[in-house]
Write an enzyme that holds these catalytic residues in place. Structure first.
Site, PDB file in Angstrom:
ATOM      1  CE  LYS A   1      -0.257   0.434   5.007  1.00 37.13           C
ATOM      2  NZ  LYS A   1      -1.074   0.812   6.159  1.00 37.13           N
TER       3      LYS A   1
ATOM      4  CB  SER B   1     -10.121  -0.838  -3.981  1.00 38.62           C
ATOM      5  OG  SER B   1      -9.278  -0.193  -4.914  1.00 38.62           O
TER       6      SER B   1
ATOM      7  CE  LYS C   1      -2.733   7.257  -1.182  1.00 38.12           C
ATOM      8  NZ  LYS C   1      -3.845   7.394  -0.227  1.00 38.12           N
TER       9      LYS C   1
ATOM     10  CE  LYS D   1      -5.810  -2.073  -3.100  1.00 38.21           C
ATOM     11  NZ  LYS D   1      -5.849  -3.324  -2.284  1.00 38.21           N
TER      12      LYS D   1
ATOM     13  N   GLY E   1      -4.293   6.247  11.642  1.00 33.41           N
ATOM     14  CA  GLY E   1      -3.617   5.389  12.604  1.00 33.41           C
ATOM     15  C   GLY E   1      -3.273   4.016  12.083  1.00 33.41           C
TER      16      GLY E   1
ATOM     17  NE  ARG F   1       6.100  10.491   0.944  1.00 33.91           N
ATOM     18  CZ  ARG F   1       5.571   9.683   1.855  1.00 33.91           C
ATOM     19  NH1 ARG F   1       6.348   9.057   2.702  1.00 33.91           N
ATOM     20  NH2 ARG F   1       4.261   9.509   1.922  1.00 33.91           N
TER      21      ARG F   1
ATOM     22  CD  GLU G   1       3.147  12.514  -0.793  1.00 34.42           C
ATOM     23  OE1 GLU G   1       2.767  11.951   0.236  1.00 34.42           O
ATOM     24  OE2 GLU G   1       4.203  13.158  -0.855  1.00 34.42           O
TER      25      GLU G   1
END
Length: 381
Positions: free
Chosen positions: A119, A158, A161, A173, A208, A298, A301
């Site tokens: 992921k 999924s 993204k 994905k 989290g 990054r 992204e």
């Protein structure tokens, strides 16, 4: 250094909205008495799905994961917390077809939650063949076994993204979604023998989860800063792990097959605001006691994730938090050879060819901030 939060963080504090609750009654009846397989069972989403299933009177829970220590820890937790639950931890890898076959053969699962995946966006940008092997080939192998062994439903986890992907992870994905959805349609149209229903759920960032932004900020604050944010304007949609899992289960119950469900994620949150709020909740002053530092986007992204649920691209359902995505239809017979090719390319680690094929099958995949693959977008066919 301090190690104690002033008070526990509540979702309302961070997200500026209240938690989503759903009616667990119908969900209970759907899974009651069933043999359920969860892939990625030791991960953030997988393990929480297992915790919720543990309270649903299911017949047996098969917890499948490739990560040894995390699966061991989940096992210890479940032996302690759910002594009445019949569960089996299985070490295995969705990349290994015969291992999957053995699990299906022995346990004959009726419901499959497929949460096993790679992921992390930057890592998959650097390892595209691994992303494809796990997320595309792995998903295909799980789906094919589900059909062959007569499972009732497979629910594929999924991500937002996958929508107009700008990175390898998101596109991998999307390719998994395309496979299970076209397989499901082929079954419904009688072109493939079987009766398994395929349901896909997409949601945004999970608050989290392992390796995500909250645990990282917490650690950075505990170490006295700086708290690092990639860009002052970057925003994401968040939900908590239990919320995401409850919605996945509700979608599993509602789904007739072949839908891609998307969740109402609330308002987007600026990551810098999240950092500021966490510093304040820890009893510090942002910028004075604890610095916020911007480190740059990054590879792969983007500043804004796609909104999953605007009126144009979704159809409402009876739950106002869950919509159905409108997506392009792919014909199963037309894509079979392509997926075989994905397997060959990824297993032989042909990186550029793999990404080239990804862009061909998912033309809306345009690389962002990823010089190595942006070249492929510029070339005329």
């Amino acid at each position: 250094s301090f190690h104690q939060w002033v008070r526990p963080i509540k979702i309302e504090d961070l997200l500026g909205r209240s938690e989503i609750h759903i009616n667990m009654e119908e969900v209970m009846t759907e899974f009651c008495g069933k043999v359920v397989l969860v892939t990625g069972a030791a991960g953030s989403i997988g393990s929480e799905l297992c915790r919720q299933l543990a309270q649903m009177n299911i017949r047996k829970l098969i917890m499948f994961d490739s990560a040894e220590s995390p699966l061991h820890n989940v096992r210890l937790e479940f032996e302690k917390n759910y002594p009445g639950l019949d569960f089996v931890p299985v070490i295995g890898d969705v990349r290994v077809k015969e291992r999957l076959r053995m699990v299906f053969d022995i346990y004959q699962p009726q419901i499959i939650f497929h949460a096993a995946a790679y992921k992390h966006v930057p890592l998959m940008e650097e390892n595209p063949c691994e992303a494809v092997l796990v997320n595309v080939v792995g998903s295909r192998q799980v789906a094919d076994m589900a059909v062959e062994y007569g499972a009732e439903k497979m629910i594929m986890v999924s991500t937002d993204k996958a929508v107009n992907p700008t990175n390898v992870m998101g596109c991998s994905k999307r390719l998994a979604e395309i496979y299970v959805q076209s397989l499901g349609c082929a079954i419904r149209e009688g072109k493939v023998k079987g009766h398994t229903k395929f349901i896909t759920t997409r949601f945004g960032n999970v608050l989290g989860s392992n390796g995500s932004v909250i645990p990282r900020f917490k650690e950075q604050i505990e170490n006295g800063g700086p708290v690092t944010v990639t860009h002052p304007d970057i925003i994401r949609f968040f939900m908590t792990i239990p919320e995401a899992c409850r919605l996945v289960m509700e979608a599993a119950t509602m789904g007739e097959g072949n839908e891609i469900f998307v969740f109402e994620m609330g308002k987007a949150v600026k990551i810098v605001d999240l950092a500021t709020r966490m510093i304040e909740l820890a009893g510090y002053r942002p910028g004075e006691d604890i610095e916020i530092k911007f480190t740059g986007l990054r590879p792969g992204e983007k500043l804004y994730e796609e909104v999953l649920s605007d009126k144009e691209n979704t159809i409402p359902t009876e739950n106002k938090k869950i919509m159905i995505a409108k997506v392009r239809h792919y014909e199963y017979v037309d894509i079979l050879d392509i997926y075989t090719e994905f397997e060959k390319l990824s297993r032989t680690v042909k990186i550029m060819d793999t990404v080239k094929l990804m862009k061909k099958v998912v033309p809306e995949f345009k690389s962002k901030n990823s010089p190595r693959f942006e070249v492929l977008d510029k070339q005329p066919e």
